[in-house]
Enzyme design. Structure first.
Site, PDB file in Angstrom:
ATOM      1  N   CYS A 145     -24.017   1.931   4.112  1.00  0.00           N
ATOM      2  CA  CYS A 145     -22.846   2.851   4.067  1.00  0.00           C
ATOM      3  C   CYS A 145     -23.749   4.250   4.912  1.00  0.00           C
ATOM      4  O   CYS A 145     -24.434   4.766   4.041  1.00  0.00           O
ATOM      5  CB  CYS A 145     -22.566   3.158   2.766  1.00  0.00           C
ATOM      6  SG  CYS A 145     -21.210   4.590   2.491  1.00  0.00           S
ATOM      7  N   CYS A 160     -21.064 -12.035  -4.793  1.00  0.00           N
ATOM      8  CA  CYS A 160     -21.810 -10.983  -3.997  1.00  0.00           C
ATOM      9  C   CYS A 160     -23.431 -11.402  -4.344  1.00  0.00           C
ATOM     10  O   CYS A 160     -24.278 -11.109  -3.482  1.00  0.00           O
ATOM     11  CB  CYS A 160     -21.538  -9.707  -4.560  1.00  0.00           C
ATOM     12  SG  CYS A 160     -20.026  -9.054  -3.845  1.00  0.00           S
ATOM     13  N   ASP A 171       0.888  -1.262   0.006  1.00  0.00           N
ATOM     14  CA  ASP A 171      -0.239  -0.160  -0.097  1.00  0.00           C
ATOM     15  C   ASP A 171       0.879   1.305   0.008  1.00  0.00           C
ATOM     16  O   ASP A 171       0.517   2.132   0.717  1.00  0.00           O
ATOM     17  CB  ASP A 171      -0.974   0.057   1.298  1.00  0.00           C
ATOM     18  CG  ASP A 171      -1.829   1.060   1.263  1.00  0.00           C
ATOM     19  OD1 ASP A 171      -2.350   1.454  -0.070  1.00  0.00           O
ATOM     20  OD2 ASP A 171      -2.584   1.486   2.277  1.00  0.00           O
ATOM     21  N   CYS A 190     -21.147  -7.225   5.586  1.00  0.00           N
ATOM     22  CA  CYS A 190     -21.014  -8.253   4.621  1.00  0.00           C
ATOM     23  C   CYS A 190     -21.117  -9.575   5.309  1.00  0.00           C
ATOM     24  O   CYS A 190     -20.438  -9.965   6.270  1.00  0.00           O
ATOM     25  CB  CYS A 190     -19.676  -7.882   4.122  1.00  0.00           C
ATOM     26  SG  CYS A 190     -19.320  -9.314   2.647  1.00  0.00           S
ATOM     27  N   CYS A 231     -13.349   3.595   8.868  1.00  0.00           N
ATOM     28  CA  CYS A 231     -14.706   2.995   8.980  1.00  0.00           C
ATOM     29  C   CYS A 231     -14.931   1.604   8.427  1.00  0.00           C
ATOM     30  O   CYS A 231     -14.165   1.100   7.524  1.00  0.00           O
ATOM     31  CB  CYS A 231     -15.566   4.000   7.845  1.00  0.00           C
ATOM     32  SG  CYS A 231     -17.318   3.292   7.977  1.00  0.00           S
ATOM     33  N   CYS A 258     -23.861  -3.901   1.862  1.00  0.00           N
ATOM     34  CA  CYS A 258     -22.678  -2.585   1.977  1.00  0.00           C
ATOM     35  C   CYS A 258     -23.382  -1.324   1.363  1.00  0.00           C
ATOM     36  O   CYS A 258     -22.971  -0.377   2.074  1.00  0.00           O
ATOM     37  CB  CYS A 258     -21.540  -3.310   1.268  1.00  0.00           C
ATOM     38  SG  CYS A 258     -21.738  -3.721  -0.504  1.00  0.00           S
ATOM     39  N   CYS A 287     -16.301   9.102   1.329  1.00  0.00           N
ATOM     40  CA  CYS A 287     -16.102   7.796   2.388  1.00  0.00           C
ATOM     41  C   CYS A 287     -15.591   8.535   3.561  1.00  0.00           C
ATOM     42  O   CYS A 287     -14.670   9.356   3.832  1.00  0.00           O
ATOM     43  CB  CYS A 287     -15.248   6.987   1.649  1.00  0.00           C
ATOM     44  SG  CYS A 287     -14.844   5.472   2.543  1.00  0.00           S
ATOM     45  N   CYS A 317     -19.117  -1.187   5.646  1.00  0.00           N
ATOM     46  CA  CYS A 317     -19.329  -1.943   4.646  1.00  0.00           C
ATOM     47  C   CYS A 317     -18.868  -3.482   4.895  1.00  0.00           C
ATOM     48  O   CYS A 317     -19.205  -4.364   4.328  1.00  0.00           O
ATOM     49  CB  CYS A 317     -18.613  -1.408   3.510  1.00  0.00           C
ATOM     50  SG  CYS A 317     -17.128  -0.923   3.161  1.00  0.00           S
TER      51      CYS A 317
END
Length: 309
Positions: A195, A185, A131, A245, A238, A191, A211, A241
């Protein structure tokens, strides 16, 4: 057994030994499907003030521009799902930030993996990514068969869920390549429905500029008042979502001691956070990813979300 298969098995065995959840491999090539999606997302200004997302467009789509002679992208997952959680009467931080900063923890493991590859195979050129560079982590993990991109745009894996970090080794070694898995999914919209800021504008599309993670971590200016009352007590990141799931009912606690939180993080309540001092911030978040928002940023977030009496 071919030499490619032997090398691939070696890498996957070593990854497991180092504690990675899973490991998949794909050919280092241009990401044709992702190119128009990324371009459209940027043109729609869904990256907000994350201007760095506009940089290195070509490198994001072609790992051969990051590593000369790159042949393979080795994608790895590392579990961070905790065994203990914050006080329910607390302002919340994302589970990934409970312990030590994942960049350092996982980079150390990646370097060890790369050294092991060199010990066993010889001179292998490559780079480690956590990342921290223009790499489309989720796209490569999906291409490598480690999961599928869910409607919330996170990588999802059957029997595991999505509470894991994604990292890569990009190397100049030909390996056996894995194939993508199918999307599971279905008709679920949990999700999207959950949100708090309606940032998931349609299935598989997240407006980053709406977001809560963007507001509480990336945004350096004041948080827009339009979002007052919509943060659901999240002061850093956060997880909504992911929490809703259905696939995350399979999440199991990690076994990495460095990801365990300081005891204070679990016991502090809203009153404690509202009286947060710089000294306490530095103690609770020593070596933590929360340091990214700095003390002043966390205080800004708390002041924004706390109830006005």
């Amino acid at each position: 057994m071919s030499i490619k298969t032997r090398y691939t098995n070696l890498i996957k065995t070593e990854a497991e030994r180092l504690g990675f959840l899973s490991c998949g491999v794909s050919k280092a090539d241009f990401l044709e499907e992702e190119a128009p999606r990324l371009e459209s997302w940027l043109k729609s200004q869904m990256h907000g003030e994350m201007t760095y997302m506009e940089n290195h467009f070509d490198k994001r789509l072609d790992p051969r521009l990051l590593v000369d002679g790159a042949k393979s992208v080795v994608s790895l997952l590392f579990n961070y799902y905790p065994s203990e959680f914050q006080n329910p009467e607390s302002y919340k931080i994302s589970k990934y930030a409970y312990g030590s900063d994942y960049h350092h923890v996982i980079r150390h493991k990646l370097r060890e993996l790369l050294e092991r590859i060199r010990d066993e195979i010889g001179e292998v050129s490559g780079r480690c990514f956590v990342d921290s560079a223009p790499v489309l982590d989720k796209a490569w993990a999906a291409k490598s068969g480690l999961g599928w991109i869910g409607k919330h745009s996170n990588l999802l894996t059957q029997k595991v869920g999505s509470f894991y970090f994604i990292a890569e080794l990009i190397i100049d070694l030909e390996l056996d390549y894995d194939t993508p898995v199918t999307d599971h999914c279905g008709s679920c919209t949990a999700c999207i429905d959950a949100c708090p800021t309606e940032a998931i504008t349609e299935p598989y599309v997240v407006d980053g500029s709406k977001c809560i993670s963007y507001f509480t971590i990336e945004l350096k200016d004041n948080i827009p008042n339009d979002f007052k009352g919509q943060f659901d007590d999240w002061m850093f990141g956060c997880d909504v979502c992911q929490d809703v799931c259905p696939w995350n009912r399979f999440s199991k606690p990690h076994n990495e001691p460095l990801f365990n939180p300081k005891p204070e993080l679990l016991t502090m309540d809203k009153g404690d956070w509202e009286e947060l001092t710089k000294e306490t911030f530095n103690k609770v978040f020593k070596k933590s990813a929360v340091k990214r928002t700095k003390y002043e940023g966390l205080v800004r977030n708390i002041n924004f979300i706390k109830k006005i009496e």
